[in-house]
Scaffold this motif. Structure first.
Motif, mmCIF file in Angstrom:
data_model
loop_
_atom_site.group_PDB
_atom_site.id
_atom_site.type_symbol
_atom_site.label_atom_id
_atom_site.label_comp_id
_atom_site.label_asym_id
_atom_site.label_seq_id
_atom_site.Cartn_x
_atom_site.Cartn_y
_atom_site.Cartn_z
ATOM 1 N N ARG A 137 0.836 -1.205 0.000
ATOM 2 C CA ARG A 137 0.000 0.000 0.000
ATOM 3 C C ARG A 137 0.871 1.256 0.000
ATOM 4 N NH1 ARG A 137 -3.047 -3.180 3.755
ATOM 5 N NH2 ARG A 137 -5.118 -3.615 2.913
ATOM 6 N N TYR A 138 1.903 1.250 0.848
ATOM 7 C CA TYR A 138 2.759 2.444 0.957
ATOM 8 C C TYR A 138 3.425 2.750 -0.387
ATOM 9 C CZ TYR A 138 6.453 5.623 2.336
ATOM 10 O OH TYR A 138 7.283 6.709 2.410
ATOM 11 N N ARG A 194 0.891 4.050 -2.944
ATOM 12 C CA ARG A 194 0.477 5.429 -2.633
ATOM 13 C C ARG A 194 1.556 6.421 -3.040
ATOM 14 N NH1 ARG A 194 -0.618 3.748 2.923
ATOM 15 N NH2 ARG A 194 -2.779 3.046 3.003
ATOM 16 N N GLN A 195 2.828 6.061 -2.804
ATOM 17 C CA GLN A 195 3.916 6.984 -3.152
ATOM 18 C C GLN A 195 3.922 7.247 -4.653
ATOM 19 O OE1 GLN A 195 4.261 8.031 -0.090
ATOM 20 N NE2 GLN A 195 6.453 8.315 -0.331
ATOM 21 N N TYR A 241 -3.664 0.816 -6.496
ATOM 22 C CA TYR A 241 -4.379 1.062 -5.233
ATOM 23 C C TYR A 241 -5.176 2.350 -5.403
ATOM 24 C CZ TYR A 241 -5.163 0.875 -0.177
ATOM 25 O OH TYR A 241 -5.732 0.778 1.074
ATOM 26 N N GLN A 273 -11.015 1.565 -3.261
ATOM 27 C CA GLN A 273 -9.907 1.220 -2.378
ATOM 28 C C GLN A 273 -10.340 0.130 -1.377
ATOM 29 O OE1 GLN A 273 -7.792 4.042 0.613
ATOM 30 N NE2 GLN A 273 -6.743 4.295 -1.322
ATOM 31 N N ALA A 274 -11.559 0.248 -0.877
ATOM 32 C CA ALA A 274 -12.060 -0.742 0.084
ATOM 33 C C ALA A 274 -12.156 -2.131 -0.550
ATOM 34 C CB ALA A 274 -13.420 -0.311 0.627
ATOM 35 N N LYS A 275 -12.530 -2.178 -1.825
ATOM 36 C CA LYS A 275 -12.605 -3.484 -2.512
ATOM 37 C C LYS A 275 -11.213 -4.093 -2.639
ATOM 38 C CE LYS A 275 -17.018 -4.134 -3.480
ATOM 39 N NZ LYS A 275 -17.761 -5.214 -2.820
ATOM 40 N N ASP A 290 -8.714 -3.490 -0.614
ATOM 41 C CA ASP A 290 -8.380 -3.919 0.755
ATOM 42 C C ASP A 290 -9.025 -5.273 1.069
ATOM 43 O OD1 ASP A 290 -6.848 -1.697 1.416
ATOM 44 O OD2 ASP A 290 -8.522 -0.588 2.295
ATOM 45 N N ILE A 340 -18.940 -4.540 1.670
ATOM 46 C CA ILE A 340 -17.658 -5.246 1.635
ATOM 47 C C ILE A 340 -17.539 -6.189 2.818
ATOM 48 C CG2 ILE A 340 -16.049 -3.765 0.338
ATOM 49 C CD1 ILE A 340 -15.242 -2.550 3.092
ATOM 50 N N ALA A 395 -10.626 -4.295 6.138
ATOM 51 C CA ALA A 395 -11.108 -3.467 5.023
ATOM 52 C C ALA A 395 -12.299 -2.624 5.477
ATOM 53 C CB ALA A 395 -11.498 -4.348 3.832
ATOM 54 N N TYR A 431 -12.399 1.507 5.745
ATOM 55 C CA TYR A 431 -13.438 2.246 5.013
ATOM 56 C C TYR A 431 -14.212 3.161 5.958
ATOM 57 C CZ TYR A 431 -17.539 3.348 2.257
ATOM 58 O OH TYR A 431 -18.526 4.034 1.608
ATOM 59 N N ARG A 441 -12.077 6.102 7.136
ATOM 60 C CA ARG A 441 -11.891 7.087 6.056
ATOM 61 C C ARG A 441 -13.136 7.933 5.870
ATOM 62 N NH1 ARG A 441 -10.251 2.691 2.496
ATOM 63 N NH2 ARG A 441 -7.996 2.455 2.687
ATOM 64 N N ALA A 496 0.922 3.982 7.003
ATOM 65 C CA ALA A 496 1.635 2.722 6.775
ATOM 66 C C ALA A 496 1.929 2.008 8.092
ATOM 67 C CB ALA A 496 2.928 2.975 5.996
#
Lengths: 211, 211
Positions: free
Chosen positions: A71-72, A75-76, A82, A89-91, A93, B63, B68, B72, B75, B90
């Protein structure tokens, strides 16, 4: 630059390596000698206090746990692997966790007891092996259905969940886990193993140590 | 409004319930009768094709997988339980996964084989029970060290990782898992079980079914 601490036989280690490759990121592999107990040395624990592989270091920041690293890194790079939209995003995850808990876990049970225990001269736990196989029989149809619907786990493009799935299944030839009954999954996996994110890392599980 | 599909004995189910409570979110619990196989009915699979609890539904979005769901919900509330800054996020990801793989997993092995198998009239797997206990002996010191340094797993305020840890340890009295040697963890857990995010859900694991 991402420095990824890993061991080539640790397939949870491979998931962040495949991710870095898929991102086109600048990364460097650091071999951790698990056999010699390097993961428990003060030097390694300073990088990853969890005392496990994989870990990732970027400058003076470091973390462990493969999905957290994936993930990190994504995201970077603000990568679509992702997606940033909350439901998408939740899917991702959801499927990353499903793969790691319900596919990678049982593959590890079978792989350890069938393939690694004899190599290490350890007595295999046959009940654990059987439970791993039974869990795969329960859980692989869920994966087959999802791939049949969407092409990838979370839709029509690749996500971190797919990368996690490729890593989770990487040792199945060595472990003699047969997925040929799952036609969509088998074809999908064959295709992913021809993608450059995979071939740039290795030709197959164990290639790094000539297996 | 979050509708959370759960079973009170499924402690992975409790993690999103505690999260909703900590967020001060409007939520509603939907009991899923695992004993009657409700998780495999077409109605439930329409909500969660993974066929497991927990699941979460918000409008027409749903979900599965506890972590997850937790991410969600946090967030949606832009909550500090899941910080938005990349490195802080992270670290929460890392500890959530560490807790779920290396604490909740072994607690589940001990809990199932020591407490639930006899209730269900299933033969316990003593090797699985022993391995769970051995993993906890290896992994709980990592948690003890982290809490001793920071107060919470990821710093001096609570995060989703702490909520996951509270859920992962919820059934330990019933399973006779003794954590009293871990002084910081024991005191921390006692304090969290007095926090309103916990007491608003239940007094203790199993309270919903008068255990």
């Amino acid at each position: 630059m991402f420095k990824i601490y890993y061991h080539p036989m640790s397939f949870p280690s491979l998931a962040p390596v495949f991710t870095a490759s898929a991102l086109g990121a600048d990364y460097q592999l650091e071999f951790v000698d698990l056999g010699a107990g390097q993961q428990s040395t003060p030097e390694y624990l300073a990088v990853n206090p969890l005392g496990k592989v994989p870990a990732m270091q970027e400058g003076d920041f470091s973390i462990g746990e493969s999905a957290a690293i994936m993930r990190y890194m994504a995201r970077q790079y603000e990568s679509d692997l992702y997606p940033q939209e909350a439901q998408a995003q939740a899917k991702v995850d959801q499927w990353m966790d499903y793969v790691n808990h319900h596919i990678r876990g049982p593959v590890a049970s079978v792989h350890f007891n069938r393939s690694l225990a004899p190599l290490f001269g350890v007595e295999p736990d046959m009940a654990s092996l059987a439970k791993g196989e039974q869990m795969l029989t329960s859980n692989l149809p869920i994966i087959e259905t999802a791939l049949s619907k969407h092409g990838y786990l979370c839709g029509d493009t690749m996500s971190l969940a797919d990368v996690a799935l490729v890593a989770a299944l990487d040792p199945i030839e060595m472990s003699k886990i047969d997925i040929s009954d799952y036609k969509t999954l088998s074809a999908w996996r064959a295709a992913r193993r021809k993608d450059t994110f995979y071939t740039d890392v290795h030709s197959h599980y164990g290639a790094e140590i000539d297996l």
